[in-house]
Each structure stands twice: as C-alpha cells, then as structure tokens.
Design an enzyme around this catalytic site. Structure first.
Site, PDB file in Angstrom:
ATOM      1  N   LYS A 127       0.778  -1.296  -0.072  1.00 56.51           N
ATOM      2  CA  LYS A 127      -0.081   0.245   0.053  1.00 56.51           C
ATOM      3  C   LYS A 127       0.856   1.602  -0.114  1.00 56.51           C
ATOM      4  CE  LYS A 127      -3.826  -0.034   2.062  1.00 56.51           C
ATOM      5  NZ  LYS A 127      -4.955   0.080   3.084  1.00 56.51           N
ATOM      6  N   ARG A 145      -3.352   2.732   8.807  1.00 55.21           N
ATOM      7  CA  ARG A 145      -3.550   1.435   8.010  1.00 55.21           C
ATOM      8  C   ARG A 145      -2.316   0.693   7.955  1.00 55.21           C
ATOM      9  NH1 ARG A 145      -8.175   2.266   4.278  1.00 55.21           N
ATOM     10  NH2 ARG A 145      -8.646   4.465   4.146  1.00 55.21           N
ATOM     11  N   GLY A 160      -8.206  -7.512   4.673  1.00 58.43           N
ATOM     12  CA  GLY A 160      -8.917  -7.742   5.817  1.00 58.43           C
ATOM     13  C   GLY A 160      -8.254  -8.395   7.166  1.00 58.43           C
ATOM     14  N   MET A 162      -5.414  -7.504   8.840  1.00 56.70           N
ATOM     15  CA  MET A 162      -4.708  -6.518   9.873  1.00 56.70           C
ATOM     16  C   MET A 162      -5.625  -5.355   9.979  1.00 56.70           C
ATOM     17  SD  MET A 162      -0.890  -7.110   8.919  1.00 56.70           S
ATOM     18  CE  MET A 162      -1.042  -6.687   7.246  1.00 56.70           C
ATOM     19  N   ARG A 169      -3.820  -1.701  -6.234  1.00 55.09           N
ATOM     20  CA  ARG A 169      -2.492  -2.781  -6.039  1.00 55.09           C
ATOM     21  C   ARG A 169      -2.982  -3.551  -7.052  1.00 55.09           C
ATOM     22  NH1 ARG A 169      -5.308  -4.764  -0.471  1.00 55.09           N
ATOM     23  NH2 ARG A 169      -7.390  -5.026  -1.305  1.00 55.09           N
ATOM     24  N   HIS A 221     -16.148  -9.411   2.054  1.00 52.75           N
ATOM     25  CA  HIS A 221     -14.999 -10.103   2.643  1.00 52.75           C
ATOM     26  C   HIS A 221     -15.148 -11.327   2.031  1.00 52.75           C
ATOM     27  CE1 HIS A 221     -13.278 -12.857   5.381  1.00 52.75           C
ATOM     28  NE2 HIS A 221     -12.062 -11.963   5.566  1.00 52.75           N
ATOM     29  N   SER A 259      14.213 -41.994 -11.774  1.00 52.18           N
ATOM     30  CA  SER A 259      13.112 -41.141 -11.401  1.00 52.18           C
ATOM     31  C   SER A 259      13.163 -41.034  -9.681  1.00 52.18           C
ATOM     32  CB  SER A 259      11.676 -41.940 -11.802  1.00 52.18           C
ATOM     33  OG  SER A 259      10.583 -41.139 -11.531  1.00 52.18           O
ATOM     34  N   CYS A 306       9.061 -38.124  -9.859  1.00 56.63           N
ATOM     35  CA  CYS A 306       7.601 -38.446  -9.715  1.00 56.63           C
ATOM     36  C   CYS A 306       6.766 -38.463  -8.474  1.00 56.63           C
ATOM     37  CB  CYS A 306       7.539 -39.873 -10.376  1.00 56.63           C
ATOM     38  SG  CYS A 306       8.442 -41.177  -9.336  1.00 56.63           S
ATOM     39  N   TYR A 342      12.397 -34.396 -16.774  1.00 56.82           N
ATOM     40  CA  TYR A 342      10.782 -34.155 -16.948  1.00 56.82           C
ATOM     41  C   TYR A 342      10.454 -34.157 -15.481  1.00 56.82           C
ATOM     42  CZ  TYR A 342      10.792 -39.247 -15.752  1.00 56.82           C
ATOM     43  OH  TYR A 342      10.756 -40.510 -15.366  1.00 56.82           O
TER      44      TYR A 342
END
Ligand code: PEP
Ligand code: MG
Length: 902
Positions: A41, A111, A120, A122, A367, A483, A792, A859, A879
């Site tokens: 902010k 704030r 919401g 804090m 934001r 909210h 793997s 995997c 992979y």
C-alpha cells in the site's frame, strides 16, 4: 503531550536509520515505491503520488520498524518520535489543518500494508484525531454537525475495538437500541443530536470496560493506533492467512498514516472500490461498487448494499439505484481516466479504493487486483494481444497453482437442478457439500473427509480457516467486494454471496429459503458462476483446456524445457493426462491394479502360497489381467514413453484387516481362516515403510517381477502389432539402495524380455531404470547408473527417508514445524530443496558422470508443485511427472521456471 512507549536507545542501535517516508503534495520520499520497505500500500501510494494522481498526503512507517518493534519488546525507538512528528507536519503543511486543532482539526487514517496484500487480515483505524474539542471544530469547519458527530462515534467504536481491545458488541448494541428508541431502521435517519447522544454512551462503555476515559490526547491516539496496527501483524488470523499464502512472518507490515478524506459529507460525496477489469471473468470492463455518503468500511463490510459503478453493469443486474456513471458523471469520467492511466502504468489489472469528497476525487489505494484463475488467464492473454505485455510476461503472470480452480469439474448443464435462490456470482466454480454454519465445525467436518459448504450471514476474517476448509461459501449478505467474495476468489473457492432471501437461523442450525428448510449436514450445491443455490447434489462435467487457457498453454510450451508426464495407472487417468497435454506416463503404480475386485483373490492366493510353485500358479492368473491393463495404457499413450513401476508396497497391504473380512477372504482364496490369520501375522511388520517392500519383494520373490515384466513386453508387442506404433516401455524398479539389487532385478526383466521376444519372433526397444528414493541410492548413483538407463526421483519416499519423518504420520506435528519455521513449507508438498534437494543434485550429478545421457525425472507429489518444479529446472532434470489434473499446472510452472532460469 503523551509519548510513545520507547525503548532505550544507544547511538549504535540505528538512530540514523530512516523509518518514515512521506508522500503527497508533490513529495514522494519513497520514490517509485519499494514494496519490501514500504509495503504494497505504501509503495503504491508513493508511486501514485509520484505520477501526479490525487493522493491525500501522508507518510509510511516502513516494514523495517515492524521487525524492530517486536525485537524491542513491542516498543518504538526514541528516534521515531521526531520522524513521525515530521510526517504529521508534512500533512499539516499540505492540508492547512493542524492535528489536534480545536478549530479545524486534521484527521488521519492509520492502516496496515504488508509486502503482499492480506485483505482484511490486519487492523485499520479511521477518523483519528477526534476528541471532545476537535469534534466541535470539525462541525464548524465542515458546516455539518451531523457528519462530525457521526465521524466521532465511528472513531470511538473502531479505536475501542482495534486499539483498546474492547468488546465491539456493546457499541453495536447501543446503536441498535438508539435506533429502536427512535423507531429508525437506517443509520442515515439519525441526526447530529442522536449521534452526539450516542457518543456520550460510547464514552461510558469505554470507561466501564477499560477503566479509564476514552483518550483525548490526539498523539496518544496516534501512537496507540500505530502500535495496534504493527501488533495486528501477529494476530491469529494474520498468521493463518500467512501460512495459507506462504507469506514469511519476518516480512512485517508497514503502517500508513494519511490525511482523511470523507465520503460521508453529503450527496456529492461517495466511497468505492473498483477493478480496472472484471476480477471474476477478466472481461475488459470497469467493475466496482460505490456508496453515496458513506465511508470505505461500509462498502467492504457489506452492511449497505452498494450501487454499481457503470451503467452497463447496473442494467445487466436489473438494479434500480443509479450507477456512479449516471449519478456523478464528471467524477466518474475522471475516475475512468485514472483507471486507464494506472493500468498502463502498472501494466496489470488494478484494484482501487477511492473517495469522492464533495465532488473531488481522491485515490486511496491501488494494487494488482486479486482475480479468479479464469480472469487471470483472460487478462494475461488479452493484455498480450493488446500489446501491453509480451507473451512471455503473460506466461509469467498467471499463478500455476490457481489453475487448479479450472481443472475441476463444473456443473453439468444438462443435469437436473433444484434451484431455490439466486445471489451474486461472487467467485466462480461449483461445489456440492453439506451445509455447515460456523467456521470451526466446517474445519472439523472437512477433516473427517466431508465436502462442506460454509453458510454464513456474512463472513469475517475470523472465518478464514473455515473458508479454507470448505469446498464453497454461501452468504446471505454482502456484495461482490465483500470479505467473503474477495477471500473466496483469492482462495479459489466458489462463492455465492448476498442471497437476500436466505434466512439463517444459526442457533437452530438451519436455514430457510423459498419456503424450504435445510438443516445442518444436508447437501446443497452452489454455482459461483451463476449465483445459484440448489438443494441436493448436482452432476458435474470434466473441464477442458479451451479458449484462453489453451492459448496460454501454447505460449507456455514455447518456452518450456522440462517435459511433463503424468502419474497414471487407469485408462481414465491416462486419457485425462493426455487431454491435458501430458507427454508420457512418468509413474504407473502397478499395485493399484492389484486391488481390483476381480483380481484381489489371485493376489491373496499368491501371498498365501507356501512356496514358489503356489505363487507361480496364482501369478499365472494375474498375467493376462496385467497384460490387458498395460495394453490399454500403451494404446492411449501411443507414441509416448510409459514408465511402469514393478510392485512396491509390502504384501500385507493386500490382506484383510477386519475380523469379518477374514472368513470371506479365506473362502475365496480356498484356505482356512486360521491359516490366513497365521500368514497375516507372519507378514506383520513393525515398520512396513522400511520393511519388506519395493525391490526387496523382487529379490525374495523374483517370480512376481518376472510376471509383471512379461505382461509389459507381451502387451507392448500386442499394441505394436495392432497399431503399427511400438511403445517404448520404461521398466522401473522401486526402492533400490544398491547396485547389486538393480543388477539382480535387471537380470529378471531382461530374461523376461528375451523370452517374450523369442516367443513372439519380434524385438522391442525398452529401458530399465530405477527410482531414487533412498539416500544411499542418491549417494551411490554413480554405480547404479552403470545399470540404470533412467532415474526417477521418488521424492515422497526420499523425503520420508532423508528427514526420517513418516509420510503417513507427519500430519500430527508438521504444522507445528512449519509454524515454528523449522521447515518453510510442508516438505511432503514442496520439496525441501536444501536437504532432499541436495541429495537429488548429488544423484543427478553422479549418475550423469557415469552415463552422460541418463534420463532424469521426478515422480513424487512434488512433480506438480511449482516451487519444486523450479528446482527440477535448475537441477537440469529432463521431466517432471504429476497427477493428471496437475499436468497443466506443471506445464505452466515449468515454463515459468525456464523463463526465470533465462
Ligand atoms: C515416491 O516415493 O515419491 C513415489 C512416487 O512412490 P510412492 O508414492 O508410490 O511411494
Ligand atoms: Mg515411493
């Protein structure tokens, strides 16, 4: 003047460090905004100020102070006092008002603002600077006594709740009684005198509960609020939110102190929140809500139902109240210009808070807007096509984990549905589950495996754990930016909000709607894309990779280096995996096929057999079944590699456990109950995960692996003959620790291959490789690679064996480990890169030193986790293999990892 609680300060403790950064009125100490220092902010306020947007002046106390505040026992260093005083002087200079001035007082908001947005979670205090004297000054200066007393009662209420920690129910009750006494229903009906009387009552409540009068010193008020906002960083709900969103606890929050502007100064004033594009669908249309003559918290709290921003949105919704475009055309036009400017400047969709004070527009926040996965895809693809960002940036923009929202079934449009009400389509996706009325119960029932829909009048930040545990959220009140809606979208939970006809009786644990009654525990369905509420369950359809999703996947594939395979063993899994773009099967767990109702008897006979002959007889029954499984998979995956793992789990897993099952099984397997029990007892292990499993089964009973290898080769030849396209089977041996184990198993596999080739008169290409699931295997990878053609990494077991933490028992204590920062994340979800990762690096390096072309994959569950995939990219694996529904997530994560790697 009251002073801040200060810590002793020595010259060495950083008196020269700067903590306060001013903005507004042509000043921007934070320059273009450093998020880490100023919080999101604060950084964006500094940046908006620096590009000339109308931002009320203020200052940011940096996130560095948050750490210091806690380090010094929740006290502020002495040096901060002068800096804050300078900051206040800056605001006073620009506004021409003085803080605490009885004639024309400056009021400020205080704030929070962390590096990552935590909507919401804090605390905030508004209208700070009012007391018994300044309220009169505000009334005179504004010419509006009602506004002044309304602001003062709001301030006392908020400050008492947030800073003094008093019970806010008492304040609400006093307001309700005041309204009842007068026969009013709306707050707007109260006069200046009514508010003044209420202020008197509020002050009595404070004194009763707190034991002292409400603080009249504006500086004491300010330090109290600054301390409370820093303090809210460690509130329970903030901690839960950080854990759910992987936000480190040491980032801290910044605190922003800013001149108040008022949206509640009559009908030319308003307050609103807006998105530059639709955050639910991604549509390129301004989207938002506003309230005339109100303060910001009225919109977010969902107390009054807000009005639409644009005329088109109002018309589409069939709403009566004028849109902002209609009610305040000039300010709206100015706002629309700001939207465009901000989007071009930040090159992303913005979430904005604004206030109109008597016809003047003020920007309070901007934001990057939270958005659904669907909107994220559309916005990224559209912005690339608009030329605002590149295709690669579009690929980098979309959070792979969020795609999960789109990879789940949606309601079948043709299925019957019993729609009982319609609310706002607040967060898309559909969910069926049992109706539950509070967050704690929702969490408990979800832990027991129930699909839960959390039903609330409106949600508050205290409900966050229940919202997370729920499959969907339904509220009776609240708009699209309430909210519930904002949090649900962020979490990817479907949400229907503002169902006005929903009458919730939380005490009786039921709700009534449209003449029907639904009790807690009964099944309901919500469709967050249409806003519909249905009773009962509704059938669903599988998702597809079409439209923007498909386009982004094509762009992702252009930059991706890692191949993406799937962990799949059923034809349905293989089909899903292929449709999601899997480039092969990375792990086919053959034991899952053994549980099939038609085979489990033969499997049990094999286990119960007294000798090799008996085992072979039972295995012969399984051979054709396995062959047809493999043939089906080879056909679906035609032209792609398929890794089949030989039997892995301890044999006792296939035996019955409950008393009543024993008789049934004994009869089916043709043995006595006693013999069966004896054999089960013989197979009992104290620590089966480290017991007779993996290739240890193949070492002791080679005939099992021989049968499986034969089934693989017979199936491969059958498919090659049928389709003309020969599959390349990759036969994988599990849980190898030593070279010799693999040598023995490879001999069994090769012999089976030769036998089948000789019988069929045809040869096939195939590979033999191993899983690396034990630390010893990683360390001895150089030797093992003399025989293995691929590795793997089975990171589920490798995590378990490296950490010495049982993957089945870790749930009981791992949360505490993550909370206390021992592991940053659950290591079974996101790879422990430092520890397990080091073994993988060693295994990869030593393996490739022996065999340059050694194929390397992963995997374990980590194969579908974006952070772990980034590690695989950096380590040079070939992979990753993930569960079928995670294949698109892995494709995108792999592309992002490649982009980062450069
Ligand atoms: C592993 O251990 O990572 C693995 C993939 O095997 P399984 O989960 O079947 O033990
Ligand atoms: Mg394993």
């Amino acid at each position: 003047m009251a002073s801040a609680p200060v810590a002793d300060e020595t010259a060495a403790s950083g008196a020269d460090v700067r903590y306060v950064y001013r903005f507004g009125g042509g000043v921007s100490d934070g320059g273009k905004g450093d998020r880490n220092l100023l919080g999101g902010k604060g950084a964006n306020l500094a940046e908006m100020a620096s590009i000339g947007l109308p931002v009320p002046p203020g200052f940011t106390i940096s996130t560095a102070m948050c750490g210091r505040y806690y380090a010094e026992g929740q006290r502020f260093p002495e040096s901060l006092k002068a800096e804050v005083a300078d900051g206040i002087a800056h605001i006073e200079g620009i506004t021409g008002k003085r803080f605490g001035d009885a004639a024309d007082p400056l009021l400020v908001s205080v704030r929070s603002g962390a590096r990552a947005s935590m909507p919401g979670m804090m605390d905030t205090v508004l209208n700070l600077g009012l007391n018994d004297e300044t309220v009169a000054g505000l009334a005179t200066a504004s010419g509006d006594a009602r506004f002044a007393w309304d602001s003062y009662r709001r301030f006392i209420h908020m400050y008492s709740d947030v800073v003094l920690g008093l019970d806010h129910g008492a304040f609400e009750e006093a307001l309700e009684i005041a309204k009842e006494d007068k026969g009013f229903t709306l707050d707007t009906e109260l006069s200046a005198a009514d508010w003044e009387a209420l202020v008197g009552q509020y002050k009595v409540i404070v004194e009763e509960q707190w034991g002292k009068p409400f603080p009249q010193d504006v500086h004491e008020q300010l330090w109290g609020a600054v301390g409370a906002v820093f303090g809210s960083w460690q509130s329970e709900r903030a901690k839960v939110y950080r854990r759910l969103n992987d936000i480190p606890g040491d980032w801290g929050t910044a605190v922003n102190v800013q001149a108040m502007v008022f949206g509640n100064m009559g009908d030319t004033s308003a307050t609103g929140v807006a998105f530059t594009r639709d955050p639910a669908t991604g549509e390129r249309a301004y989207y938002g809500e506003f309230l005339i003559n109100a303060q910001g918290e009225d919109v977010v709290a969902g107390i009054r139902t807000p009005q639409y921003l644009t005329r088109a949105a109002r018309e589409a919704a069939g709403a009566r109240l004028a849109s902002m475009e209609e009610a305040m055309p000039e300010v709206y036009a100015e706002l629309a210009k700001v939207f465009d400017l901000l989007e071009t400047h930040y090159r992303d969709m913005q979430d904005i808070e604004f206030t109109v004070q008597q016809g003047t527009l003020w920007m309070l926040q901007t934001r990057s807007g939270k958005r659904t996965a669907k909107a994220a895809l559309k916005i990224a693809v559209d912005m690339a096509e608009e030329g605002l960002i590149t295709q690669e940036e579009a690929v980098a923009r979309v959070d792979p984990a969020a795609l999960d929202q789109l990879l789940h079934p949606t309601l079948d449009p043709d299925a019957p549905r019993d729609v009982v009400a319609k609310g706002l389509p607040a967060s898309p996706g559909a969910a069926s589950g049992i109706a539950i009325f509070d967050a704690d119960t929702a969490e408990k029932r979800a832990e027991l495996g129930h699909a839960v829909i959390l039903v609330r009048v409106e949600t508050s930040p205290e409900d966050i754990h229940g919202m997370h545990a729920a499959k969907g959220i339904l509220t009776a009140r609240g708009g699209m930016t309430s909210h519930a809606a904002v949090v649900a979208r962020g979490m990817g939970r479907p949400c229907v909000s503002g169902v006005g006809s929903l009458a919730i009786d939380a005490g009786a644990r039921l709700f009534r709607v449209g003449g029907r009654e639904v009790k807690e525990g009964e099944t309901i369905t919500i469709d967050g894309s249409t806003g519909e509420l249905m009773i009962g369950e509704v059938a669903t359809v599988e998702p597809e990779l079409a439209g923007d999703f498909g386009t982004l996947m094509v762009w992702a594939d252009k930059v991706r280096r890692l191949k993406v395979r799937a962990n799949a063993e059923t034809p349905k899994d293989c089909q899903t995996a292929r449709s999601f773009g899997a480039e092969g099967v990375g792990l086919c767990r053959t034991e899952h096929m053994f549980f099939d109702a038609g085979r489990i008897t033969a499997v049990r006979q094999m286990i119960l057999a007294e000798d090799e002959k008996g085992r072979r007889a039972a295995l012969a029954k399984l051979l054709p079944e396995q062959r047809s499984d493999f043939a089906e998979i080879f056909e679906i995956m035609a032209g792609l590699p398929v890794t089949i793992r030989l039997l892995d789990p301890p044999l006792h897993e296939f035996l019955p456990h409950a008393e009543e099952e024993f008789e049934e099984v004994a009869e089916a397997a043709g043995v006595g109950v006693e013999a069966l029990k004896r054999r089960a007892a013989e197979l009992h292990e104290f620590n089966p995960m480290l017991g007779h499993r993996g290739c240890r089964l193949g070492v002791t009973y080679p005939e099992i692996y021989e049968m499986q290898a034969r089934a693989i080769f017979e199936a491969a030849i059958e498919v090659a003959e049928k389709t003309g396209e020969a599959p390349i089977p990759e036969v994988m041996v599990p849980l190898v620790a030593t070279r010799r184990e693999l040598e023995l198993m490879k001999a069994v596999i090769d012999a089976a291959a030769e036998a089948v080739f000789a019988e069929k008169g045809r040869r096939l290409e195939y590979l033999v490789g191993t899983m690396i699931e034990l630390p010893r295997a990683a360390l001895k990878a150089g030797e093992i690679a003399e025989l293995a053609e691929f590795f793997s990494f089975g990171t589920n077991d490798l995590t378990q064996t490296t950490l010495g933490v049982s993957r089945d028992d870790a749930g009981r204590f791992l949360t505490a480990y993550v909370d206390k920062g021992i592991y940053a994340k659950d290591p079974f979800v996101s790879l422990d890169v430092e520890g397990v990762g080091e073994l993988i690096r060693i295994g990869a390096e030593r393996g490739r030193k022996t065999r340059e072309k050694l194929k390397l994959g992963i995997c374990g569950e980590h194969g579908g986790d974006p952070a772990s995939i980034a590690f695989c990219e950096a380590t040079g694996l070939d992979y990753v293999s993930a569960s079928p529904y995670r294949v698109p997530i892995a494709r995108l994560a792999a592309a992002q990892a490649a982009l980062k790697q450069g």
